[in-house]
Motif scaffolding. Structure first.
Motif, PDB file in Angstrom:
ATOM      1  N   GLU A 101       0.884  -1.111   0.366  1.00 31.08           N
ATOM      2  CA  GLU A 101      -0.128  -0.043   0.297  1.00 31.08           C
ATOM      3  C   GLU A 101       0.521   1.214   0.043  1.00 31.08           C
ATOM      4  O   GLU A 101       0.275   2.151  -0.220  1.00 31.08           O
ATOM      5  N   CYS A 116       0.891   4.920  10.924  1.00 32.28           N
ATOM      6  CA  CYS A 116       1.442   4.416  10.186  1.00 32.28           C
ATOM      7  C   CYS A 116       1.724   2.895  10.157  1.00 32.28           C
ATOM      8  O   CYS A 116       1.780   2.142   9.320  1.00 32.28           O
ATOM      9  N   ASP A 146      -1.807   1.428   8.617  1.00 34.61           N
ATOM     10  CA  ASP A 146      -1.973   1.636   7.992  1.00 34.61           C
ATOM     11  C   ASP A 146      -0.443   0.359   6.900  1.00 34.61           C
ATOM     12  O   ASP A 146      -0.828   0.014   5.935  1.00 34.61           O
ATOM     13  N   TYR A 147       0.355   0.589   7.161  1.00 33.10           N
ATOM     14  CA  TYR A 147       1.196   0.296   6.165  1.00 33.10           C
ATOM     15  C   TYR A 147       2.673  -0.674   6.040  1.00 33.10           C
ATOM     16  O   TYR A 147       3.585  -0.559   6.118  1.00 33.10           O
ATOM     17  N   ASP A 156       0.520   9.393  -2.589  1.00 34.13           N
ATOM     18  CA  ASP A 156       0.424  10.263  -1.932  1.00 34.13           C
ATOM     19  C   ASP A 156       0.527  10.479  -0.474  1.00 34.13           C
ATOM     20  O   ASP A 156       0.735  11.413  -0.085  1.00 34.13           O
ATOM     21  N   ALA A 157      -1.023   9.539  -0.444  1.00 36.09           N
ATOM     22  CA  ALA A 157      -1.086   9.421   0.790  1.00 36.09           C
ATOM     23  C   ALA A 157       0.093   8.746   1.815  1.00 36.09           C
ATOM     24  O   ALA A 157       0.182   9.265   3.345  1.00 36.09           O
ATOM     25  N   PHE A 158       0.308   7.813   1.318  1.00 39.58           N
ATOM     26  CA  PHE A 158       1.965   7.656   1.763  1.00 39.58           C
ATOM     27  C   PHE A 158       2.578   8.934   2.778  1.00 39.58           C
ATOM     28  O   PHE A 158       3.244   8.904   3.672  1.00 39.58           O
ATOM     29  N   GLU A 165       1.958  11.924   3.157  1.00 34.99           N
ATOM     30  CA  GLU A 165       1.066  12.774   3.724  1.00 34.99           C
ATOM     31  C   GLU A 165       1.814  12.278   5.540  1.00 34.99           C
ATOM     32  O   GLU A 165       2.111  12.552   6.697  1.00 34.99           O
ATOM     33  N   LYS A 166       1.801  10.520   5.338  1.00 31.46           N
ATOM     34  CA  LYS A 166       1.850   9.918   6.591  1.00 31.46           C
ATOM     35  C   LYS A 166       3.272  10.289   7.575  1.00 31.46           C
ATOM     36  O   LYS A 166       3.580  10.785   8.662  1.00 31.46           O
ATOM     37  N   ASP A 203      -0.589   3.825  -2.761  1.00 33.46           N
ATOM     38  CA  ASP A 203      -0.868   5.199  -2.901  1.00 33.46           C
ATOM     39  C   ASP A 203       0.274   5.818  -2.156  1.00 33.46           C
ATOM     40  O   ASP A 203      -0.161   6.792  -1.059  1.00 33.46           O
TER      41      ASP A 203
END
Length: 159
Positions: free
Chosen positions: A104, A152, A155-156, A110-112, A114-115, A108
């Motif tokens: 992931e 983080c 999600d990752y 851009d989302a990563f 941002e985090k 994405d």
């Protein structure tokens, strides 16, 4: 000026991480097939150091060890510095066999990113709060910092 063993270790470790970053950039630019493994190793090394410093601060926050503004500040400064290096480990797209990172991250980006930016911002704010020398301000800055780490991981990072 006396330099403690811990300070010398942090300085040496930071220097090694910076060298690793340039190595990854070189490997990625030459696409020798080892770039993903090198990137994973860089990420793991960087975040292992973050975890070690985080552990000291968390122990103080939980009252497991006495709160020391000086010790907390040194650890917060190290994490703030490492947060600036951390994105380098995600420049090479893809996963190696030995990683807890999720796909992931690159699906994405851009989302990563941002985090990752939030991690850097809250780490810097935590280090800045330690300059006040006020335990209350430091503890107030720790919450948002810890929340970015957990977000983080959720999600990752594979569990």
């Amino acid at each position: 000026m006396i330099i403690s063993k811990k300070t010398a270790f942090v300085s040496t470790a930071t220097f090694c991480v910076a060298i690793a970053a340039s190595t990854i950039a070189f490997a990625a630019s030459h696409s020798d097939g080892k770039a993903q493994e090198d990137a994973a190793e860089y990420r793991q090394s960087t975040f292992k150091m973050v975890g070690q410093h985080m552990g000291v601060m968390a122990a103080m926050m939980k009252g497991k060890v006495d709160f020391s503004v000086e010790s907390f500040a040194k650890n917060a400064e190290a994490v703030a510095m490492l947060s600036q290096l951390a994105p380098n480990g995600f420049e090479v797209e893809g996963l190696s066999d030995d990683t807890d990172a999720k796909e992931e991250i690159w699906k994405d980006k851009d989302a990563f990113n941002e985090k990752m930016s939030d991690f850097q911002t809250t780490a810097a704010a935590l280090a800045e709060a330690t300059k006040s020398g006020e335990e209350g301000k430091i503890k107030a800055a720790f919450g948002p910092f810890a929340k970015t780490c957990k977000g983080c991981h959720t999600d990752y990072r594979e569990k």
